[in-house]
Design a protein around this motif. Structure first.
Motif, PDB file in Angstrom:
ATOM      1  N   GLU A  65      -1.450   6.324  -3.108  1.00 41.28           N
ATOM      2  CA  GLU A  65      -1.208   6.343  -3.704  1.00 41.28           C
ATOM      3  C   GLU A  65       0.148   5.530  -4.413  1.00 41.28           C
ATOM      4  O   GLU A  65      -1.012   4.086  -5.392  1.00 41.28           O
ATOM      5  N   LEU A  66       0.849   5.053  -4.042  1.00 40.55           N
ATOM      6  CA  LEU A  66       2.115   4.536  -4.616  1.00 40.55           C
ATOM      7  C   LEU A  66       1.677   3.065  -4.236  1.00 40.55           C
ATOM      8  O   LEU A  66       1.590   1.748  -4.701  1.00 40.55           O
ATOM      9  N   GLN A  67       0.928   2.583  -2.918  1.00 36.27           N
ATOM     10  CA  GLN A  67       0.546   1.678  -2.214  1.00 36.27           C
ATOM     11  C   GLN A  67      -0.638   0.360  -3.525  1.00 36.27           C
ATOM     12  O   GLN A  67      -0.523  -0.365  -3.347  1.00 36.27           O
ATOM     13  N   SER A  68      -1.339   1.464  -3.938  1.00 33.76           N
ATOM     14  CA  SER A  68      -2.420   0.939  -4.929  1.00 33.76           C
ATOM     15  C   SER A  68      -1.698   0.620  -5.890  1.00 33.76           C
ATOM     16  O   SER A  68      -1.545  -0.715  -6.459  1.00 33.76           O
ATOM     17  N   MET A  69      -0.734   1.529  -6.713  1.00 29.97           N
ATOM     18  CA  MET A  69      -0.654   1.565  -7.743  1.00 29.97           C
ATOM     19  C   MET A  69       0.951  -0.041  -7.547  1.00 29.97           C
ATOM     20  O   MET A  69       0.653  -1.097  -8.381  1.00 29.97           O
ATOM     21  N   LEU A  70       0.588  -0.450  -6.124  1.00 32.16           N
ATOM     22  CA  LEU A  70       1.963  -1.173  -6.484  1.00 32.16           C
ATOM     23  C   LEU A  70       1.101  -2.580  -6.275  1.00 32.16           C
ATOM     24  O   LEU A  70       1.186  -4.043  -6.584  1.00 32.16           O
ATOM     25  N   ASP A  71       0.086  -2.869  -4.962  1.00 36.01           N
ATOM     26  CA  ASP A  71      -0.853  -3.563  -5.270  1.00 36.01           C
ATOM     27  C   ASP A  71      -1.639  -4.191  -6.235  1.00 36.01           C
ATOM     28  O   ASP A  71      -1.200  -5.268  -7.007  1.00 36.01           O
ATOM     29  N   GLU A  72      -1.590  -3.426  -7.300  1.00 38.07           N
ATOM     30  CA  GLU A  72      -2.193  -3.803  -8.841  1.00 38.07           C
ATOM     31  C   GLU A  72      -1.246  -4.126 -10.061  1.00 38.07           C
ATOM     32  O   GLU A  72      -1.099  -5.244 -10.878  1.00 38.07           O
ATOM     33  N   SER A  73       0.496  -3.975  -9.642  1.00 37.63           N
ATOM     34  CA  SER A  73       0.932  -4.008 -10.313  1.00 37.63           C
ATOM     35  C   SER A  73       2.111  -5.520  -9.828  1.00 37.63           C
ATOM     36  O   SER A  73       2.671  -5.510 -10.553  1.00 37.63           O
ATOM     37  N   VAL A  74       1.745  -5.669  -8.664  1.00 42.40           N
ATOM     38  CA  VAL A  74       2.889  -6.293  -7.839  1.00 42.40           C
ATOM     39  C   VAL A  74       2.384  -7.656  -7.089  1.00 42.40           C
ATOM     40  O   VAL A  74       1.948  -6.704  -6.233  1.00 42.40           O
ATOM     41  N   SER A  75       3.208  -8.363  -7.182  1.00 42.26           N
ATOM     42  CA  SER A  75       2.295  -9.395  -6.259  1.00 42.26           C
ATOM     43  C   SER A  75       4.014  -9.557  -4.993  1.00 42.26           C
ATOM     44  O   SER A  75       5.076  -9.862  -5.432  1.00 42.26           O
ATOM     45  N   TYR A 126       9.956   1.732   0.142  1.00 44.09           N
ATOM     46  CA  TYR A 126      10.479   0.394   1.166  1.00 44.09           C
ATOM     47  C   TYR A 126       9.142   0.506   2.569  1.00 44.09           C
ATOM     48  O   TYR A 126       8.246  -0.483   2.665  1.00 44.09           O
ATOM     49  N   ASN A 127       8.305   1.056   2.608  1.00 42.33           N
ATOM     50  CA  ASN A 127       7.352   1.775   3.990  1.00 42.33           C
ATOM     51  C   ASN A 127       5.723   1.137   2.905  1.00 42.33           C
ATOM     52  O   ASN A 127       5.322   0.571   3.546  1.00 42.33           O
ATOM     53  N   CYS A 128       5.612   1.099   2.002  1.00 34.35           N
ATOM     54  CA  CYS A 128       4.966   0.858   1.407  1.00 34.35           C
ATOM     55  C   CYS A 128       4.993  -0.931   0.712  1.00 34.35           C
ATOM     56  O   CYS A 128       3.911  -1.554   1.164  1.00 34.35           O
ATOM     57  N   VAL A 129       6.190  -0.748   0.343  1.00 37.13           N
ATOM     58  CA  VAL A 129       6.313  -3.104  -0.109  1.00 37.13           C
ATOM     59  C   VAL A 129       6.151  -3.786   1.856  1.00 37.13           C
ATOM     60  O   VAL A 129       5.660  -4.405   1.885  1.00 37.13           O
ATOM     61  N   LYS A 130       6.525  -3.002   2.850  1.00 35.67           N
ATOM     62  CA  LYS A 130       6.275  -3.547   4.494  1.00 35.67           C
ATOM     63  C   LYS A 130       4.830  -3.146   4.472  1.00 35.67           C
ATOM     64  O   LYS A 130       4.518  -3.855   5.622  1.00 35.67           O
ATOM     65  N   GLY A 131       4.247  -2.340   3.261  1.00 36.26           N
ATOM     66  CA  GLY A 131       2.830  -2.540   4.015  1.00 36.26           C
ATOM     67  C   GLY A 131       2.370  -1.385   5.119  1.00 36.26           C
ATOM     68  O   GLY A 131       1.267  -1.856   6.345  1.00 36.26           O
ATOM     69  N   GLU A 132       3.151  -0.374   5.414  1.00 37.25           N
ATOM     70  CA  GLU A 132       4.113   0.431   6.405  1.00 37.25           C
ATOM     71  C   GLU A 132       1.617   1.490   6.661  1.00 37.25           C
ATOM     72  O   GLU A 132       1.288   1.526   5.647  1.00 37.25           O
ATOM     73  N   ARG A 133       0.728   1.089   7.640  1.00 35.44           N
ATOM     74  CA  ARG A 133      -0.345   2.017   7.597  1.00 35.44           C
ATOM     75  C   ARG A 133      -0.120   3.368   6.843  1.00 35.44           C
ATOM     76  O   ARG A 133      -1.297   4.164   5.762  1.00 35.44           O
TER      77      ARG A 133
END
Length: 166
Positions: free
Chosen positions: A61-71, A49-56
């Motif tokens: 590592e999870l944020q990077s994977m999300l950025d590569e695979s989910v728009s 949830y924190n990564c999807v919301k873009g929390e700093r």
């Protein structure tokens, strides 16, 4: 994401939650290691949830994977998520795929109110009423998933072993 052609993150989190609960009840282990927290609209995987919301302060590592695979959607549809690529199912067990498919078919298209009511089980209620961080308990989630008494005992034993080893 590939199987639904995109969902709002509320539905994504509930699909994951119910798949995790089913995995616990049927196989005695968590499919997702994230802590689920009891928020007003139901359980959410806190790190995701924190990564999807873009929390700093989210997991980089999870944020990077999300950025590569989910728009993520834009403007009024900021809460929509779509797959950028085909899922790599090599990282999922047959059991993971089974419970995810089942959860997608049961939960991905439920109206918000129905999904909200469904996700407010006994463990959600217990966690939501506690002070501080409202982390849901693995045993409580397994019970909400109708795990048998023998499966509950198995999960407790495995949690005790994990605690002893950490």
């Amino acid at each position: 994401m590939n199987k639904t052609k995109g969902l709002d993150y509320y539905h994504v989190f509930k699909v994951i939650y119910f798949a995790n609960v089913a995995h616990l009840a049927k196989y005695g282990s968590l499919m997702v290691s994230d802590d689920f927290c009891a928020l007003p609209d139901g359980p959410v995987p806190s790190i995701l949830y924190n990564c999807v919301k873009g929390e700093r302060f989210c997991d980089k590592e999870l944020q990077s994977m999300l950025d590569e695979s989910v728009s993520k959607g834009k403007d009024d549809a900021y809460y929509m998520l779509e797959a950028k690529r085909k899922a790599d199912e090599e990282y999922l067990s047959k059991a993971d795929i089974e419970v995810l498919d089942e959860s997608i078919s049961e939960n991905a298209y439920l109206p918000y109110g129905d999904l909200r009511a469904k996700s407010h089980g006994e463990e959600w209620k217990r966690a939501f009423e506690q002070h501080g961080r409202k982390v849901m308990d693995v045993i409580g989630m397994a019970k909400d998933g109708m795990a048998s008494d023998s499966m509950i005992a198995y999960i407790k034993e495995n949690l005790a072993v994990e605690a002893a080893l950490s």
